[in-house]
Design a protein around this motif. Structure first.
Motif, mmCIF file in Angstrom:
data_model
loop_
_atom_site.group_PDB
_atom_site.id
_atom_site.type_symbol
_atom_site.label_atom_id
_atom_site.label_comp_id
_atom_site.label_asym_id
_atom_site.label_seq_id
_atom_site.Cartn_x
_atom_site.Cartn_y
_atom_site.Cartn_z
ATOM 1 N N MET A 170 0.815 -1.211 0.000
ATOM 2 C CA MET A 170 0.000 0.000 0.000
ATOM 3 C C MET A 170 0.856 1.271 0.000
ATOM 4 S SD MET A 170 -3.183 -0.933 -0.140
ATOM 5 C CE MET A 170 -4.420 0.047 0.737
ATOM 6 N N GLU A 209 -5.412 -5.124 0.692
ATOM 7 C CA GLU A 209 -6.078 -5.121 1.983
ATOM 8 C C GLU A 209 -6.436 -6.566 2.338
ATOM 9 O OE1 GLU A 209 -7.390 -2.490 4.356
ATOM 10 O OE2 GLU A 209 -5.488 -1.867 3.488
ATOM 11 N N LEU A 245 -11.925 0.353 2.767
ATOM 12 C CA LEU A 245 -10.881 1.310 2.404
ATOM 13 C C LEU A 245 -11.534 2.673 2.185
ATOM 14 C CD1 LEU A 245 -7.777 0.985 1.710
ATOM 15 C CD2 LEU A 245 -8.488 1.037 -0.688
ATOM 16 N N TRP A 278 -5.441 7.913 0.811
ATOM 17 C CA TRP A 278 -4.286 7.207 1.361
ATOM 18 C C TRP A 278 -3.940 7.698 2.765
ATOM 19 C CZ3 TRP A 278 -3.247 3.048 -1.299
ATOM 20 C CH2 TRP A 278 -3.524 3.021 -2.663
ATOM 21 N N VAL A 290 -6.018 5.599 5.256
ATOM 22 C CA VAL A 290 -5.961 4.141 5.248
ATOM 23 C C VAL A 290 -5.603 3.634 6.652
ATOM 24 C CG1 VAL A 290 -4.730 2.115 4.372
ATOM 25 C CG2 VAL A 290 -5.376 3.954 2.806
#
Length: 282
Positions: A206, A229, A243, A271, A274
């Motif tokens: 990620m 994930e 997410l 992001w 996350v």
């Protein structure tokens, strides 16, 4: 199942071969007509551990590529790193063993209708679905370049196969044991500019996907990424793989990676959130 998984089937399939390649296992499954519905970016959910196992949840694995040949019929290739108990069990299975799968699952990479310049970026065994994608893109007349990265050279999957699959290949390792020293993001903008890249397809950790998104944020390059994930069920029931994704109106929704992904537009993923719950949703 959700509409996205309307072609998914549960089926007991046979392991055709299980080969150790570097740090990974290349596992080939005889899956029959399932291959007709598989697209690059889809994944498979596998029941692991056997009938007496306490591992009640399936494990999700990216589909590397599929094929239909005269010897085995429809086959599915998986690249598996034997890390956890589920993946170690799968890697221990011998040729001829039968396993229970559900496939194909999840969203696939978007394939252009006209030839484009594509850059494929893979991190570790995250490169697995990119090999099949490269085959499809080249079949559409696209120019395909690839960047592969890992912490050490032994974690670069099948570099020679990668070289044969694309127009050009660059390898990066953090310890310098293979290719150039550094990460795949080292000279990314320069590569994008020099090769007139239209679309980046990526799969890997990620942090890597986030870094790529940030680097191309001010360009016109589209970034399609397959997010990593943990998917406990693979079919949208358990909600463990949610997410944070930005909606068109600027709000944020928690979407399921297994249903709304794993392939997503990198520019839409929050992001920075996350692993967190947005305040508006807390």
């Amino acid at each position: 199942m959700a509409t996205i998984n309307k072609s998914a089937l549960q089926q007991v399939v046979t392991i055709v071969s299980n080969k150790r390649i570097g740090a990974y296992h290349q596992i080939l499954l005889n899956v029959g007509d399932i291959v007709k519905s598989c697209r690059p970016g889809n994944f498979v959910a596998i029941r692991v551990g056997g009938d007496t196992s306490k591992m009640i949840l399936r494990r999700a694995f990216a589909i590397s590529r599929v094929a239909d040949n005269s010897q085995y019929g429809g086959t599915m290739e998986l690249i598996v790193a034997p890390h956890g108990s589920g993946s170690k069990w799968l890697c221990s299975q011998q040729e001829g063993a039968e396993i229970d799968i559900i496939a194909p699952l999840g969203t696939a990479f978007g394939i252009p209708t006209e030839p484009i310049n594509a850059l494929l970026i893979g991190g570790g065994y995250g490169s697995a679905p990119l090999f099949g994608l490269a085959d499809v893109l080249k079949g559409r007349g696209c120019k395909v370049d690839m960047l592969l990265g890992a912490s050490v050279g032994t974690k670069i999957y099948a570099p020679m196969e990668g070289k044969r699959s694309v127009n050009s290949l660059k390898i990066y390792t953090e310890d310098g044991s293979m290719g150039e020293t550094g990460r795949v993001t080292e000279n990314l903008l320069e590569i994008v500019r020099d090769r007139n890249i239209d679309v980046i397809y990526s799969c890997g950790p990620m942090a890597m996907l986030s870094a790529i998104t940030a680097l191309v944020a001010d360009t016109e390059v589209i970034h399609q990424c397959a997010v990593e994930e943990s998917m406990a069920c693979g079919v949208g029931i358990c909600m463990t793989c949610v997410l944070p994704v930005q909606n068109d109106d600027g709000t944020t929704s928690m979407l399921r990676s297994c249903i709304d992904g794993p392939v997503m537009d990198g520019a839409n993923v929050r992001w920075d959130l996350v692993g967190k719950v947005p305040e508006a949703l807390a």
